[in-house]
Design a protein around this motif. Sequence first.
Motif, PDB file in Angstrom:
ATOM      1  N   ALA A  97      -0.706  -6.056   3.630  1.00  0.00           N
ATOM      2  CA  ALA A  97      -0.089  -7.219   3.002  1.00  0.00           C
ATOM      3  C   ALA A  97      -0.848  -7.604   1.747  1.00  0.00           C
ATOM      4  CB  ALA A  97      -0.075  -8.401   3.974  1.00  0.00           C
ATOM      5  N   ARG A  98      -0.111  -8.118   0.775  1.00  0.00           N
ATOM      6  CA  ARG A  98      -0.740  -8.622  -0.435  1.00  0.00           C
ATOM      7  C   ARG A  98       0.115  -9.768  -1.004  1.00  0.00           C
ATOM      8  NH1 ARG A  98      -1.927  -6.939  -5.166  1.00  0.00           N
ATOM      9  NH2 ARG A  98      -0.701  -8.524  -6.203  1.00  0.00           N
ATOM     10  N   GLY A  99      -0.501 -10.691  -1.627  1.00  0.00           N
ATOM     11  CA  GLY A  99       0.211 -11.740  -2.330  1.00  0.00           C
ATOM     12  C   GLY A  99       0.655 -11.237  -3.686  1.00  0.00           C
ATOM     13  N   GLY A 100       1.493 -11.989  -4.361  1.00  0.00           N
ATOM     14  CA  GLY A 100       1.950 -11.580  -5.678  1.00  0.00           C
ATOM     15  C   GLY A 100       3.353 -11.022  -5.633  1.00  0.00           C
ATOM     16  N   SER A 101       3.883 -10.696  -6.801  1.00  0.00           N
ATOM     17  CA  SER A 101       5.285 -10.319  -6.909  1.00  0.00           C
ATOM     18  C   SER A 101       5.514  -8.831  -7.153  1.00  0.00           C
ATOM     19  CB  SER A 101       5.949 -11.117  -8.037  1.00  0.00           C
ATOM     20  OG  SER A 101       5.269 -10.869  -9.254  1.00  0.00           O
ATOM     21  N   TYR A 102       4.508  -8.093  -7.553  1.00  0.00           N
ATOM     22  CA  TYR A 102       4.718  -6.684  -7.892  1.00  0.00           C
ATOM     23  C   TYR A 102       4.559  -5.809  -6.658  1.00  0.00           C
ATOM     24  CZ  TYR A 102       4.428  -2.333 -10.517  1.00  0.00           C
ATOM     25  OH  TYR A 102       4.653  -1.085 -11.007  1.00  0.00           O
ATOM     26  N   LEU A 103       5.417  -4.804  -6.539  1.00  0.00           N
ATOM     27  CA  LEU A 103       5.345  -3.882  -5.401  1.00  0.00           C
ATOM     28  C   LEU A 103       4.394  -2.740  -5.725  1.00  0.00           C
ATOM     29  CD1 LEU A 103       9.004  -3.598  -4.049  1.00  0.00           C
ATOM     30  CD2 LEU A 103       7.110  -4.956  -3.179  1.00  0.00           C
ATOM     31  N   TYR A 104       3.158  -2.925  -5.364  1.00  0.00           N
ATOM     32  CA  TYR A 104       2.147  -1.904  -5.626  1.00  0.00           C
ATOM     33  C   TYR A 104       2.267  -0.752  -4.641  1.00  0.00           C
ATOM     34  CZ  TYR A 104      -0.397  -4.879  -8.898  1.00  0.00           C
ATOM     35  OH  TYR A 104      -0.772  -5.645  -9.975  1.00  0.00           O
ATOM     36  N   THR A 105       1.913   0.422  -5.126  1.00  0.00           N
ATOM     37  CA  THR A 105       1.837   1.599  -4.260  1.00  0.00           C
ATOM     38  C   THR A 105       0.389   1.982  -3.993  1.00  0.00           C
ATOM     39  OG1 THR A 105       1.905   3.140  -6.124  1.00  0.00           O
ATOM     40  CG2 THR A 105       4.013   2.452  -5.197  1.00  0.00           C
ATOM     41  N   GLU A 106      -0.549   1.298  -4.621  1.00  0.00           N
ATOM     42  CA  GLU A 106      -1.964   1.631  -4.509  1.00  0.00           C
ATOM     43  C   GLU A 106      -2.632   0.860  -3.378  1.00  0.00           C
ATOM     44  OE1 GLU A 106      -0.446   0.644  -7.234  1.00  0.00           O
ATOM     45  OE2 GLU A 106      -0.613   2.254  -8.725  1.00  0.00           O
ATOM     46  N   GLU A 107      -3.493   1.550  -2.655  1.00  0.00           N
ATOM     47  CA  GLU A 107      -4.226   0.923  -1.546  1.00  0.00           C
ATOM     48  C   GLU A 107      -5.005  -0.307  -1.972  1.00  0.00           C
ATOM     49  OE1 GLU A 107      -5.993   4.816   0.383  1.00  0.00           O
ATOM     50  OE2 GLU A 107      -6.610   3.017   1.472  1.00  0.00           O
ATOM     51  N   TRP A 108      -5.668  -0.173  -3.128  1.00  0.00           N
ATOM     52  CA  TRP A 108      -6.591  -1.223  -3.543  1.00  0.00           C
ATOM     53  C   TRP A 108      -5.896  -2.565  -3.756  1.00  0.00           C
ATOM     54  CZ3 TRP A 108      -5.014  -3.446  -7.955  1.00  0.00           C
ATOM     55  CH2 TRP A 108      -4.276  -2.672  -8.861  1.00  0.00           C
ATOM     56  N   ALA A 109      -4.596  -2.532  -3.943  1.00  0.00           N
ATOM     57  CA  ALA A 109      -3.865  -3.759  -4.240  1.00  0.00           C
ATOM     58  C   ALA A 109      -3.625  -4.615  -3.006  1.00  0.00           C
ATOM     59  CB  ALA A 109      -2.535  -3.419  -4.893  1.00  0.00           C
ATOM     60  N   TYR A 110      -3.800  -4.055  -1.835  1.00  0.00           N
ATOM     61  CA  TYR A 110      -3.494  -4.760  -0.595  1.00  0.00           C
ATOM     62  C   TYR A 110      -4.753  -5.358   0.015  1.00  0.00           C
ATOM     63  CZ  TYR A 110       1.156  -2.904  -1.002  1.00  0.00           C
ATOM     64  OH  TYR A 110       2.425  -2.621  -1.469  1.00  0.00           O
ATOM     65  N   SER A 111      -4.641  -6.617   0.403  1.00  0.00           N
ATOM     66  CA  SER A 111      -5.803  -7.356   0.879  1.00  0.00           C
ATOM     67  C   SER A 111      -5.987  -7.292   2.390  1.00  0.00           C
ATOM     68  CB  SER A 111      -5.676  -8.829   0.471  1.00  0.00           C
ATOM     69  OG  SER A 111      -5.507  -8.961  -0.927  1.00  0.00           O
ATOM     70  N   TYR A 112      -4.898  -7.174   3.112  1.00  0.00           N
ATOM     71  CA  TYR A 112      -4.950  -7.231   4.569  1.00  0.00           C
ATOM     72  C   TYR A 112      -4.342  -5.965   5.159  1.00  0.00           C
ATOM     73  CZ  TYR A 112      -5.563 -12.101   3.296  1.00  0.00           C
ATOM     74  OH  TYR A 112      -6.012 -13.257   2.716  1.00  0.00           O
ATOM     75  N   TRP A 113      -5.004  -5.459   6.211  1.00  0.00           N
ATOM     76  CA  TRP A 113      -4.588  -4.189   6.810  1.00  0.00           C
ATOM     77  C   TRP A 113      -4.522  -4.305   8.317  1.00  0.00           C
ATOM     78  CZ3 TRP A 113      -3.367   0.296   4.148  1.00  0.00           C
ATOM     79  CH2 TRP A 113      -3.579   0.265   2.760  1.00  0.00           C
ATOM     80  N   GLY A 114      -3.527  -3.639   8.897  1.00  0.00           N
ATOM     81  CA  GLY A 114      -3.461  -3.494  10.334  1.00  0.00           C
ATOM     82  C   GLY A 114      -4.319  -2.322  10.783  1.00  0.00           C
ATOM     83  N   GLN A 115      -4.373  -2.098  12.081  1.00  0.00           N
ATOM     84  CA  GLN A 115      -5.281  -1.098  12.641  1.00  0.00           C
ATOM     85  C   GLN A 115      -4.693   0.301  12.656  1.00  0.00           C
ATOM     86  OE1 GLN A 115      -3.140  -2.672  14.342  1.00  0.00           O
ATOM     87  NE2 GLN A 115      -2.515  -1.400  16.044  1.00  0.00           N
ATOM     88  N   GLY A 116      -3.414   0.452  12.406  1.00  0.00           N
ATOM     89  CA  GLY A 116      -2.813   1.776  12.400  1.00  0.00           C
ATOM     90  C   GLY A 116      -2.191   2.142  13.732  1.00  0.00           C
ATOM     91  N   THR A 117      -1.090   2.853  13.666  1.00  0.00           N
ATOM     92  CA  THR A 117      -0.438   3.377  14.857  1.00  0.00           C
ATOM     93  C   THR A 117      -0.133   4.850  14.609  1.00  0.00           C
ATOM     94  OG1 THR A 117       1.398   3.059  16.414  1.00  0.00           O
ATOM     95  CG2 THR A 117       1.874   2.619  14.097  1.00  0.00           C
ATOM     96  N   GLN A 118      -0.463   5.685  15.571  1.00  0.00           N
ATOM     97  CA  GLN A 118      -0.352   7.135  15.395  1.00  0.00           C
ATOM     98  C   GLN A 118       1.075   7.605  15.662  1.00  0.00           C
ATOM     99  OE1 GLN A 118      -2.683   9.379  14.339  1.00  0.00           O
ATOM    100  NE2 GLN A 118      -1.157  11.017  14.463  1.00  0.00           N
ATOM    101  N   VAL A 119       1.589   8.396  14.753  1.00  0.00           N
ATOM    102  CA  VAL A 119       2.875   9.065  14.935  1.00  0.00           C
ATOM    103  C   VAL A 119       2.621  10.563  14.886  1.00  0.00           C
ATOM    104  CG1 VAL A 119       5.176   9.459  14.003  1.00  0.00           C
ATOM    105  CG2 VAL A 119       4.175   7.168  13.905  1.00  0.00           C
ATOM    106  N   THR A 120       2.985  11.256  15.945  1.00  0.00           N
ATOM    107  CA  THR A 120       2.819  12.698  16.016  1.00  0.00           C
ATOM    108  C   THR A 120       4.182  13.330  16.214  1.00  0.00           C
ATOM    109  OG1 THR A 120       0.614  12.450  16.983  1.00  0.00           O
ATOM    110  CG2 THR A 120       1.680  14.596  17.199  1.00  0.00           C
ATOM    111  N   VAL A 121       4.549  14.201  15.292  1.00  0.00           N
ATOM    112  CA  VAL A 121       5.871  14.821  15.319  1.00  0.00           C
ATOM    113  C   VAL A 121       5.719  16.262  15.767  1.00  0.00           C
ATOM    114  CG1 VAL A 121       7.964  15.309  14.019  1.00  0.00           C
ATOM    115  CG2 VAL A 121       6.570  13.318  13.426  1.00  0.00           C
ATOM    116  N   SER A 122       6.367  16.596  16.853  1.00  0.00           N
ATOM    117  CA  SER A 122       6.311  17.963  17.371  1.00  0.00           C
ATOM    118  C   SER A 122       7.519  18.750  16.887  1.00  0.00           C
ATOM    119  CB  SER A 122       6.276  17.944  18.893  1.00  0.00           C
ATOM    120  OG  SER A 122       7.467  17.376  19.404  1.00  0.00           O
ATOM    121  N   SER A 123       7.282  20.012  16.597  1.00  0.00           N
ATOM    122  CA  SER A 123       8.369  20.852  16.073  1.00  0.00           C
ATOM    123  C   SER A 123       9.126  21.533  17.200  1.00  0.00           C
ATOM    124  CB  SER A 123       7.809  21.888  15.114  1.00  0.00           C
ATOM    125  OG  SER A 123       6.825  22.660  15.759  1.00  0.00           O
TER     126      SER A 123
END
Length: 123
Positions: A97-123
């Motif tokens: 999450a980040r405040g502001g109006s621009y949709l950044y694609t860069e990591e550094w622009a985001y202030s708050y982060w969740g812990q991550g959830t693993q997605v594993t795709v089997s072929s």
Amino acid sequence: VQLQACGGGLVQAGGSPRLSCAASGRTLNNYNMGWFRQAPGKEREFVAAISWSGGSTNYDDSVKGRFTISRDNAKNTVYLQMNSLKPEDTAAYYCAARGGSYLYTEEWAYSYWGQGTQVTVSS
């Protein structure tokens, strides 16, 4: 803002899971939200972003047309609908999450982060 991502797991190729990112501690109404992912041995990369109102979205080319980011501000939650999954989509997925109006694609622009959830795709 505390972010909690969930919805990952083991999915077959072509599957369509939906990730959720729930916020606590503060309303998400004023925050642009993003999803990033990190595959083993690779750097974390941008997946999708959505404006605070939901009116604007941005996607990496690798997921465009397959993934959809959305949000429900009343539930303080952001979603990532993933369709037509491929093995190369295997990664830990993070919401941010980040405040502001621009949709950044860069990591550094985001202030708050969740812990991550693993997605594993089997072929």
